[in-house]
Design an enzyme around this catalytic site. Structure first.
Site, PDB file in Angstrom:
ATOM      1  N   GLU A 122      48.584  27.528  36.955  1.00 10.10           N
ATOM      2  CA  GLU A 122      47.792  26.877  38.000  1.00 10.10           C
ATOM      3  C   GLU A 122      47.099  25.604  37.519  1.00 10.10           C
ATOM      4  O   GLU A 122      47.218  24.549  38.141  1.00 10.10           O
ATOM      5  CB  GLU A 122      46.758  27.866  38.541  1.00 10.10           C
ATOM      6  CG  GLU A 122      45.825  27.252  39.562  1.00 10.10           C
ATOM      7  CD  GLU A 122      44.801  28.239  40.105  1.00 10.10           C
ATOM      8  OE1 GLU A 122      44.860  29.419  39.749  1.00 10.10           O
ATOM      9  OE2 GLU A 122      43.945  27.802  40.898  1.00 10.10           O
ATOM     10  N   GLU A 146      34.686  33.875  46.644  1.00 13.79           N
ATOM     11  CA  GLU A 146      35.467  32.850  47.333  1.00 13.79           C
ATOM     12  C   GLU A 146      35.793  33.254  48.773  1.00 13.79           C
ATOM     13  O   GLU A 146      36.928  33.116  49.235  1.00 13.79           O
ATOM     14  CB  GLU A 146      36.751  32.550  46.552  1.00 13.79           C
ATOM     15  CG  GLU A 146      36.468  32.032  45.152  1.00 13.79           C
ATOM     16  CD  GLU A 146      37.716  31.616  44.373  1.00 13.79           C
ATOM     17  OE1 GLU A 146      38.797  32.149  44.654  1.00 13.79           O
ATOM     18  OE2 GLU A 146      37.577  30.756  43.477  1.00 13.79           O
ATOM     19  N   ASP A 190      37.668  29.576  35.237  1.00 14.99           N
ATOM     20  CA  ASP A 190      38.852  29.881  36.046  1.00 14.99           C
ATOM     21  C   ASP A 190      40.121  29.308  35.423  1.00 14.99           C
ATOM     22  O   ASP A 190      40.626  28.299  35.909  1.00 14.99           O
ATOM     23  CB  ASP A 190      38.635  29.296  37.458  1.00 14.99           C
ATOM     24  CG  ASP A 190      39.660  29.792  38.456  1.00 14.99           C
ATOM     25  OD1 ASP A 190      40.444  30.671  38.095  1.00 14.99           O
ATOM     26  OD2 ASP A 190      39.661  29.296  39.596  1.00 14.99           O
TER      27      ASP A 190
HETATM   28  C1  GCV Z   1      43.608  34.391  44.362  1.00 18.27           C
HETATM   29  C2  GCV Z   1      41.246  30.632  41.602  1.00 18.27           C
HETATM   30  C3  GCV Z   1      42.475  30.269  42.371  1.00 18.27           C
HETATM   31  C4  GCV Z   1      42.596  31.056  43.660  1.00 18.27           C
HETATM   32  C5  GCV Z   1      42.561  32.534  43.295  1.00 18.27           C
HETATM   33  C6  GCV Z   1      41.261  32.814  42.568  1.00 18.27           C
HETATM   34  C7  GCV Z   1      41.178  34.239  42.089  1.00 18.27           C
HETATM   35  O1  GCV Z   1      40.106  30.179  42.272  1.00 18.27           O
HETATM   36  O2  GCV Z   1      42.487  28.909  42.621  1.00 18.27           O
HETATM   37  O3  GCV Z   1      43.789  30.713  44.264  1.00 18.27           O
HETATM   38  O4  GCV Z   1      42.691  33.337  44.425  1.00 18.27           O
HETATM   39  O5  GCV Z   1      41.181  32.000  41.422  1.00 18.27           O
HETATM   40  O6  GCV Z   1      41.472  34.465  40.929  1.00 18.27           O
HETATM   41  O7  GCV Z   1      40.811  35.105  42.860  1.00 18.27           O
END
Ligand code: GCV
Length: 784
Positions: free
Chosen positions: A360, A253, A332
């Protein structure tokens, strides 16, 4: 009460026991009578009393036993080390708080796994990634906060459920945390948490040698880079001798990683591990590595494959102090996913499972979702490695493959707003700690323990709360993404309200592939992406064919027509309709269940949760309607029970006589009833008005509006007379009217007769245009 030794944690144990007993006794002083509690490590107990000579306990382990003399009674709390004494003290309090008779005590426990950490995703500016409970208790404006009192309280909370590590900062943008000034502050945090046996760790940016170290590279195999990490780690241990280690998100990411230099995760992890090893530190290297620019047109592309594809071939190449930290599912933190196949893929590498305590994708603490049942299913899942019994709980405990390290990591998201915002969400933090300590516990046992200590010992109250907790995850799944569809939320934005197509036709790979004919993602070996082949043969067999895949994961593994029949003969489309209605009905029931507790629990807690559950019941309807009308339109197949798309009790705002209001298209369309709403551009306010053509009688009124940032004001009027007003200002995501902020206001009963004029007046405020979707009038059943 006395302690046999002077160790820091033993002293904490005594302080906590005193404090806890005083609070349990309602403030009655303890030091009366001949009874006593004796605290000590096993080594101290051996010296103290010869009969203990053969007693042996491991670090963190404890034994609590009661000794009955003629006149006096003694309870011994013995720990394998001083941390064990502390855990024993908390266990004693846990039992006493639940009214257990410790006169007969004999508790002997040790943790199932060595790593029991929480990860914070706190940023240096004090914001928290995916946190839903206010700002950081650790950081503010680029520094460690002066006031660390909440940090001490948090460490108590963690230690009370056996958590022994806290990784303090976000895995994204981590480089600033290694600056000298920041490290001084981190040392203060470590000092504050130390008396509770909670060691601190830090997320690190693999590019730090370049970003803050002034080097021209961060290639993990470059000698200057290796040297930089060693020097930095030495600097950390000079200040924090019990520093726990590093957590790493790399090549994921947008975070930099070893791939930029053609190096592997093992190269990067081992460089850090070499720097940490002399001090006893560890590296938690996250397996959350994937390409978020996948080609959605390629039928073989599959994000779920990524972790296994990348890490499996590196098994055995990681240094002994590296742990691969894998999210529980391959995507995720969705409301439901299969277990990550990587747990079965690494037999020569220590592993930890990462779960999310902060919600989340599961309602962001605005919805009640007790996650322990989900975690427990994963822990119990048998990966059948080599054909043997290898449940995830034993793999991550290091037991299955004889690994020295392993455990559970919970992404906590706690903040300054009552830790997790919602009082009942704290059951998740509690459950995380308890499961990491003992994965044999059932979610129901844990919920019961928590409720009895936190809310009430009264059996009917406990029953009600535990039932609500236990039903909450299945309910949320039912109204947000059943059959393995994953949470059908806005995956490129808030991760909160419904947005069913946001996952499609982009590179993020959270595809459900719904089209006019069918839905689901073919991940089979024979016709799909081959993901199923990453499991051991026994597991793969279960998922390879749609006919034997469990219904709750069917669409994760297979693309099927809407008319495909589930195991009980119901079609997929009918299940989608039914589950959304059932889930929303259960959310409404939670509110009624909670109301039955009025007067029987703390009034503040009652009022706080009442507000939240009212909101949830309304938002569950938003979810229900969005998903149901989306699939109705896409499939063209009506609901057998005639509910989908038919709302006989609704008066749409776009059909009203409008003064000032104008009609808008809501995006995504499924987030508003009929895809449209009205919005008010006039500062003095706008009105939507309907004439009642229905029968005379009593009706329950609901007004569906959009609560944006600002304090817009609404009034409901009957024949020109204001009946009720409200000024919503919940802090909901998104700046446009959509399913993130669509909110239901439920008003008292109204008495209507044909010809009555109903109206809603909305007055905008700032960026909140008092947008309105519909009103609904549900006939009240006459009392018998
Ligand atoms: C810390 C998901 C979340 C991100 C997070 C990522 C991760 O994509 O939306 O906010 O980033 O996981 O676990 O690294």
């Amino acid at each position: 009460m006395s302690t046999l030794g002077q160790d820091l944690l033993e002293q904490t144990a005594a302080i906590e026991l005193r404090r806890g007993l005083l609070s349990l006794s309602g403030g009655v002083p303890l030091e009366v009578g001949p009874n006593q509690i004796l605290l000590g490590t096993v080594a101290e107990m051996r010296v103290h009393d010869k009969k203990n000579r053969s007693l042996s306990l491991e670090p963190d382990e404890f034994l609590i036993r009661a000794d009955h003399g003629d006149l006096a009674r003694e309870i011994d709390v013995v720990g394998g080390d001083d941390r064990g004494v502390l855990y024993g003290a908390f266990a004693l309090l846990r039992a006493l708080a639940q009214g257990e008779d410790m006169g007969k005590a004999n508790l002997h426990e040790k943790p199932a796994m060595p790593i029991r950490w929480v990860d914070e995703w706190d940023n240096a500016d004090g914001s928290i990634e995916r946190g839903y409970a206010g700002r950081s208790i650790f950081f503010d404006a680029g520094h460690v906060r002066d006031d660390l009192a909440p940090v001490g309280e948090y460490a108590r909370l963690l230690a009370s459920v056996g958590i022994n590590g806290c990784n303090l900062n976000n895995v994204n943008n981590a480089s600033v945390f290694l600056n000298p000034e920041m490290l001084k502050g981190i040392a203060r945090i470590a000092e504050t948490m130390r008396p509770y046996g909670v060691r601190v760790g830090l997320s690190v940016d693999i590019a730090s040698p370049e970003k803050i170290g002034g080097l021209k590279t961060y290639d993990p195999l470059d000698p200057a880079v290796k040297n930089w990490w060693s020097t930095k780690v030495n600097e950390i241990y000079d200040q924090i001798p019990d520093f726990a280690g590093f957590t790493v998100k790399a090549d994921s990411e947008g975070q930099p990683g070893p791939a930029s230099f053609g190096r592997t995760p093992a190269d990067a992890a081992n460089t850090l591990a070499a720097a940490l090893a002399p001090h006893g530190g560890i590296v938690m290297y996250r397996a959350f590595v994937y390409n978020h620019h996948l080609d959605w047109r390629d039928p073989k592309a599959d994000r779920a494959r990524a972790a296994y594809d990348i890490f499996r071939s590196l098994d055995g190449k990681f240094a002994p102090n590296v742990v691969i930290q894998t999210k529980e599912g391959p995507i995720d933190f969705q409301v439901r996913e299969p277990v990550s196949p990587l747990f079965g893929g690494l037999t020569q590498t220590s592993q930890a499972m990462e779960v999310q305590i902060t919600q989340e994708y599961t309602g962001q603490q605005r919805h009640l979702v007790y996650l322990a049942p989900m975690w427990k299913q994963v822990l119990d899942f048998d990966m059948q490695v080599g054909g043997g019994y290898t449940p995830v709980s034993e793999i991550i405990a290091g037991k299955s493959f004889h690994r020295p390290l392993g455990g559970m990591v919970g992404v906590s998201g706690i903040g300054r707003d009552a830790w997790l915002g919602s009082p009942l969400a704290l059951a998740n933090l509690y459950a995380f700690g308890r499961l990491a300590w003992n994965p044999e516990l059932t979610p129901e046992e844990i919920a019961t323990e928590w409720t009895r200590q936190t809310i009430s010992l009264n059996p009917p109250v406990v029953r009600t709360v535990v039932t609500m907790l236990m039903q909450s995850w299945p309910a949320y799944e039912d109204y947000t993404g059943p059959l393995g569809l994953q949470t059908l939320t806005d995956i490129t934005g808030s991760h909160y309200g419904p947005n069913i197509e946001s996952s499609e036709r982009n590179g993020w790979g959270q595809w459900h592939k719904a089209d006019h004919e069918g839905v689901g993602f073919d991940r089979s070996v024979s016709t799909g992406t081959g993901y199923v082949g990453q499991y051991s043969p026994g597991v793969a067999k279960m998922y390879e064919s749609a006919a034997i895949t469990p219904d709750d994961l069917l669409l994760f593994f297979h693309h099927v027509p809407y008319t495909y029949k589930l195991h009980d003969g119901k079609t997929v489309i009918q299940y989608l309709y039914d589950s959304h209605y059932e889930g929303a009905a259960r959310a409404a029931q939670f509110l009624e269940d909670w109301k039955s507790l009025k007067g029987r629990i703390d009034p503040d807690l009652y009022a706080n949760m009442l507000r939240r559950l009212e909101y949830q019941a309304g938002h569950a309807i938003v979810w229900r309607d969005a998903v149901v009308q989306y699939f109705l339109k896409l499939s063209g197949i009506p609901d057998d029970r005639g509910r989908a798309g038919h709302y006989p009790n609704r008066l749409e705002a776009e059909d009203a006589r409008l003064t000032g209001y104008h009609v808008i298209d809501v995006t995504p369309w499924e987030d508003a009833s009929g895809g449209k709403a009205v919005s008010c551009p006039v500062a003095s306010g706008c009105t939507a008005e309907w004439t009642w053509n229905g029968a005379a009688g009593n009706f329950q009124l609901a007004v569906q509006y959009f609560d944006l940032q600002g304090d817009a004001h609404f009034t409901f009027l009957l024949n020109g007379n204001p009946l009720v007003s409200w000024t919503p200002n919940a802090d909901l995501p998104s700046r446009r009217p959509n399913g993130d902020n669509s909110t239901r206001f439920t008003a008292p009963t109204v008495n209507l007769k044909p010809g009555d004029v109903l109206a809603v007046k909305g007055t905008p405020d700032g960026a909140d245009p008092a947008a309105l979707d519909y009103i609904e009038l549900l006939p009240e059943t006459p009392e018998k």
